[in-house]
Design an enzyme around this catalytic site. Structure first.
Site, PDB file in Angstrom:
ATOM      1  N   ASP A 266      54.394  57.874 -18.559  1.00 26.84           N
ATOM      2  CA  ASP A 266      55.660  58.327 -17.966  1.00 26.84           C
ATOM      3  C   ASP A 266      55.785  59.829 -18.193  1.00 26.84           C
ATOM      4  O   ASP A 266      55.712  60.298 -19.341  1.00 26.84           O
ATOM      5  CB  ASP A 266      56.840  57.611 -18.615  1.00 26.84           C
ATOM      6  CG  ASP A 266      58.153  58.131 -18.080  1.00 26.84           C
ATOM      7  OD1 ASP A 266      58.461  57.839 -16.911  1.00 26.84           O
ATOM      8  OD2 ASP A 266      58.858  58.850 -18.819  1.00 26.84           O
TER       9      ASP A 266
ATOM     10  N   LYS B 185      86.811  62.427  32.518  1.00 27.02           N
ATOM     11  CA  LYS B 185      85.912  63.579  32.476  1.00 27.02           C
ATOM     12  C   LYS B 185      85.430  63.872  33.892  1.00 27.02           C
ATOM     13  O   LYS B 185      85.335  62.974  34.727  1.00 27.02           O
ATOM     14  CB  LYS B 185      84.716  63.297  31.550  1.00 27.02           C
ATOM     15  CG  LYS B 185      85.117  62.988  30.120  1.00 27.02           C
ATOM     16  CD  LYS B 185      83.905  62.761  29.229  1.00 27.02           C
ATOM     17  CE  LYS B 185      83.093  61.543  29.637  1.00 27.02           C
ATOM     18  NZ  LYS B 185      83.858  60.280  29.560  1.00 27.02           N
TER      19      LYS B 185
ATOM     20  N   ASP C  81      83.214  58.787  37.540  1.00 24.10           N
ATOM     21  CA  ASP C  81      84.541  58.654  36.927  1.00 24.10           C
ATOM     22  C   ASP C  81      85.641  59.059  37.896  1.00 24.10           C
ATOM     23  O   ASP C  81      86.671  58.387  38.018  1.00 24.10           O
ATOM     24  CB  ASP C  81      84.625  59.523  35.669  1.00 24.10           C
ATOM     25  CG  ASP C  81      83.870  58.927  34.499  1.00 24.10           C
ATOM     26  OD1 ASP C  81      83.587  57.724  34.530  1.00 24.10           O
ATOM     27  OD2 ASP C  81      83.555  59.674  33.552  1.00 24.10           O
TER      28      ASP C  81
ATOM     29  N   THR D  25      60.217  55.010 -19.798  1.00 24.38           N
ATOM     30  CA  THR D  25      61.049  56.175 -19.534  1.00 24.38           C
ATOM     31  C   THR D  25      60.964  57.098 -20.745  1.00 24.38           C
ATOM     32  O   THR D  25      60.261  56.798 -21.721  1.00 24.38           O
ATOM     33  CB  THR D  25      62.528  55.781 -19.321  1.00 24.38           C
ATOM     34  OG1 THR D  25      63.078  55.326 -20.571  1.00 24.38           O
ATOM     35  CG2 THR D  25      62.660  54.691 -18.267  1.00 24.38           C
ATOM     36  N   LEU D  26      61.690  58.188 -20.714  1.00 18.71           N
ATOM     37  CA  LEU D  26      61.702  59.096 -21.867  1.00 18.71           C
ATOM     38  C   LEU D  26      62.256  58.425 -23.117  1.00 18.71           C
ATOM     39  O   LEU D  26      62.035  58.902 -24.237  1.00 18.71           O
ATOM     40  CB  LEU D  26      62.469  60.378 -21.537  1.00 18.71           C
ATOM     41  CG  LEU D  26      63.962  60.312 -21.177  1.00 18.71           C
ATOM     42  CD1 LEU D  26      64.840  60.213 -22.409  1.00 18.71           C
ATOM     43  CD2 LEU D  26      64.344  61.566 -20.393  1.00 18.71           C
TER      44      LEU D  26
ATOM     45  N   ASP E 204      58.735  62.201  -8.120  1.00 23.49           N
ATOM     46  CA  ASP E 204      58.803  63.082  -6.956  1.00 23.49           C
ATOM     47  C   ASP E 204      58.223  64.460  -7.239  1.00 23.49           C
ATOM     48  O   ASP E 204      58.434  65.402  -6.472  1.00 23.49           O
ATOM     49  CB  ASP E 204      60.241  63.217  -6.462  1.00 23.49           C
ATOM     50  CG  ASP E 204      61.198  63.679  -7.556  1.00 23.49           C
ATOM     51  OD1 ASP E 204      60.711  64.040  -8.645  1.00 23.49           O
ATOM     52  OD2 ASP E 204      62.414  63.672  -7.316  1.00 23.49           O
TER      53      ASP E 204
ATOM     54  N   SER F   5      67.278  64.021 -15.098  1.00 23.29           N
ATOM     55  CA  SER F   5      66.808  64.509 -16.398  1.00 23.29           C
ATOM     56  C   SER F   5      67.837  65.430 -17.044  1.00 23.29           C
ATOM     57  O   SER F   5      68.136  65.303 -18.241  1.00 23.29           O
ATOM     58  CB  SER F   5      65.481  65.266 -16.236  1.00 23.29           C
ATOM     59  OG  SER F   5      64.455  64.408 -15.814  1.00 23.29           O
TER      60      SER F   5
ATOM     61  N   HIS G 137      79.217  57.324  24.463  1.00 22.98           N
ATOM     62  CA  HIS G 137      79.906  58.521  23.979  1.00 22.98           C
ATOM     63  C   HIS G 137      80.788  58.198  22.765  1.00 22.98           C
ATOM     64  O   HIS G 137      81.672  58.984  22.410  1.00 22.98           O
ATOM     65  CB  HIS G 137      80.779  59.121  25.085  1.00 22.98           C
ATOM     66  CG  HIS G 137      80.042  59.389  26.346  1.00 22.98           C
ATOM     67  ND1 HIS G 137      78.897  60.140  26.383  1.00 22.98           N
ATOM     68  CD2 HIS G 137      80.275  58.990  27.635  1.00 22.98           C
ATOM     69  CE1 HIS G 137      78.447  60.208  27.633  1.00 22.98           C
ATOM     70  NE2 HIS G 137      79.271  59.507  28.405  1.00 22.98           N
TER      71      HIS G 137
ATOM     72  N   HIS H  71      74.819  63.278  29.259  1.00 26.16           N
ATOM     73  CA  HIS H  71      74.140  62.162  29.922  1.00 26.16           C
ATOM     74  C   HIS H  71      72.662  62.450  30.116  1.00 26.16           C
ATOM     75  O   HIS H  71      72.058  62.002  31.086  1.00 26.16           O
ATOM     76  CB  HIS H  71      74.780  61.870  31.284  1.00 26.16           C
ATOM     77  CG  HIS H  71      76.244  61.662  31.224  1.00 26.16           C
ATOM     78  ND1 HIS H  71      77.150  62.583  31.702  1.00 26.16           N
ATOM     79  CD2 HIS H  71      76.972  60.643  30.709  1.00 26.16           C
ATOM     80  CE1 HIS H  71      78.380  62.138  31.497  1.00 26.16           C
ATOM     81  NE2 HIS H  71      78.300  60.968  30.891  1.00 26.16           N
TER      82      HIS H  71
END
Length: 607
Positions: A588, A105, A110, A527-528, A423, A470, A57, A236
């Protein structure tokens, strides 16, 4: 859903975890044999607060040990209560002249172990009292019978309040004072949770010293269906009260959960009455595997529903991992009626400072009172930059329109390239920037005469529309161009000048230098920059736009043979690139997009 993969351990994970917490907190001491953690500071003249229970917990309970909160925490194995012997060791580790409050609790293991330890402590001449936290509303009065409600995340609030009560005012409170306030808090607590699935127990997490299970029905249960959520699950792995299918929106789920907590007509579950003007405390608790991003969004939604449906604006809101269930993919909602539990004193105790690391919201009462409405609708006004540097208001729109047209045409190809090299959003990002510029031209929202103001507005527009890496790169480049022109304007002593081809070439060079402060990418890094640097360099060398466009295009095409060193493409398996061997290799995407943009700009400039 819980992952099927888990770390493996050759040691007792509970003992190792406790040791790790103590290594991170110099105020803690650890009785390793009994799994007892206590605050090393002297507490002989205050009521000591002892708590504990099964592991799993966390940060409950040992994360709450510290000044102004718990004095002692005792840990059992995962979901199993510590033994009487362990609890007695915890009580004796921090003996007090004023006595000890034991907070547990409401679970069978307990109650038995902590209760028996308390009785033995009394038989030894010590003053000890038991507080049993019961805040669950999922199981109503008719079903829970004499067992009572389970103890859930409301335990964290009880810990904080009784801990502060015993510590504040130079330890003035008596044992009876602490117990009375604690019981009032428990009597005015309600909690309910929801989860997407069961939890999984790590391997090597138990040992021969495991005590009685905290809950009798915590056997391994079947996983929930992929499109199902369970309401009322305990901490639990035990059953909830109902399953909802398909999974509702969080907004719908929040309303359903709050109805369990607040419906006065549900006589089986209306454990606490909430009147219109009562001060209410909200705690939204992570059951273990809900991301912080989602948890705070859930909390915000719950706050909105409390206000819109029930007219409740919590006077305190707490969000985080307080009482978890290992990797439980869910959350719980706890409401405390602070007015009925003790009024201002309850809030003072919640605000009382603590060194316990698990309490993540130690703000002063004064700050809470002064906070008011935290939402500011209007952003601060940013001073508009202006200059005496002039642009050709006729040619600038032509340049922008042509560039945006060419980028839009190449977008499908750039997107295709980026689905492999990145992506998949590079083309869409460029198109979004082009679309925003086109709309700005239609709306006349760009200053086309003042060069410094134009680049300032354009940089902001591009960054907002494109976003991501970008958008940042383009915006820095554009803004650096504006900064250069502003500097030139200042040096002209207000005389100003008009941007011609020569000035523009130098401005591009300044923009490139500004951009290179924020990226280490250069020609050859795929790359650019493989298109941008050749364009700017060639234009400043020859002053010929056609030569510069060719340099940009050649640079972009050269990336088909280059290995990626920056960005997501640097992580892609090179076999993926072979699909484009027929066209000379995969270029690219950013470089191809920029080359098209530059070509369009020059086409627009030449008319």
């Amino acid at each position: 859903m819980p992952s099927e993969k888990h770390w493996n351990y050759n040691t007792d994970i509970v003992r190792a975890s406790i040791n790790g917490v103590c290594l991170s907190n110099p105020a803690l001491k650890y009785i390793e044999s009994e799994r007892v953690v206590f605050n090393s500071k002297d507490t002989k003249n205050k009521v000591t607060i002892v708590s504990g229970g099964g592991a799993g917990h966390e940060p409950l309970h040992l994360g709450f040990v510290g000044d102004g909160l718990l004095d002692v925490a005792v840990s059992g194995s995962v979901f199993a209560s510590p033994s009487v012997k362990q609890v007695l060791a915890g009580i004796h580790s921090k003996l007090s002249n004023k006595g000890t409050v034991i907070v547990v609790k409401n679970y069978t293991g307990d109650i038995l172990h902590f209760g028996l330890a308390g009785e033995r402590a009394k038989a030894q001449g010590l003053n000890a009292e038991l507080l049993i936290v019961q805040d669950d509303v999922s199981v109503g009065r008719a079903k829970n019978g004499k067992v009572g409600r389970r103890g859930l995340a409301g335990t964290s609030l009880v810990h904080k309040i009784v801990g502060a009560k015993s510590a504040k005012d130079n330890h003035a409170a008596s044992l009876e004072d602490v117990v009375k306030l604690g019981q009032n808090v428990i009597d005015n607590l309600v909690t309910i949770g929801a989860s997407l699935d069961r939890v999984t127990i790590p391997s090597s997490s138990t040992d021969a010293s495991a005590g009685t299970k905290e809950e009798s029905d915590d056997e391994k249960l079947d996983e929930l269906a992929k499109d199902e959520v369970e309401i009322g699950m305990g901490i639990h792995n035990e059953h909830g009260i109902t399953k909802v299918k398909p999974i509702p929106t969080v907004e719908q789920l929040a309303e359903k959960l709050l109805n369990y907590l607040l419906d006065p007509n549900d006589t089986d579950r209306a454990y606490v009455k909430f009147d219109k003007n009562d001060d209410v405390v909200l705690l939204v608790n992570n059951l273990g595997a809900t991301s912080n991003l989602e948890l705070y969004a859930i909390q915000s939604i719950i706050n909105d529903k409390l206000n819109s449906v029930y007219g409740i604006k919590p006077v305190r809101t707490y969000t985080g991992s307080f009482t978890t269930s290992l990797d439980g993919p869910g959350f719980s909602i706890t409401l405390l009626n602070a007015t009925k539990a003790g009024g201002d004193e309850v809030l003072e105790c919640l605000d009382y400072p603590t060194t316990a690391p698990a309490w993540n919201a130690a703000f002063s009462s004064k700050l809470w009172a002064e906070s008011g409405n935290h939402i500011i609708k209007d952003a601060p006004e940013i001073k508009t930059v202006s200059s005496n540097v002039k642009l050709n208001a006729y040619i600038v729109p032509q340049i922008l329109k042509a560039g945006c047209e060419d980028v839009s045409k190449v977008e499908p190809k750039v997107t295709l390239y980026d689905t492999v090299a990145g992506d998949g959003d590079c083309g869409e990002t460029l198109a979004a920037g082009a679309h925003a510029i086109t709309n700005a031209l239609k709306d006349n929202s760009l200053d086309l005469t003042d060069a410094v103001k134009f680049f300032d507005e354009l940089g902001d527009l591009v960054e907002t529309a494109m976003g991501g890496t970008s958008g940042g790169l383009y915006s820095i480049f554009i803004s650096s161009m504006g900064t250069y022109l502003k500097k030139q304007d200042d040096e002209s002593n207000g005389k100003g000048f008009t941007v011609d081809e020569k000035v523009f070439a130098k401005t591009l060079e300044a923009g490139l230098h500004g951009l290179q402060k924020y990226t280490r990418a250069r020609v050859g890094d795929r790359t650019l920059m493989d298109a941008l640097i050749p364009f700017v360099t060639k234009l400043n060398e020859t002053g010929d736009f056609d030569d510069a466009v060719k340099a940009a295009n050649d640079g972009a095409e050269s990336t088909r043979k280059l290995a990626a060193k920056f960005g997501r493409a640097s992580y892609v398996d090179e076999d993926e690139f072979k699909k484009f061997d027929s066209e000379g290799g995969l270029p690219d995407p950013g470089a191809i997009g920029l080359a098209a943009l530059i070509k369009g700009f020059v086409r627009g400039y030449k008319g």
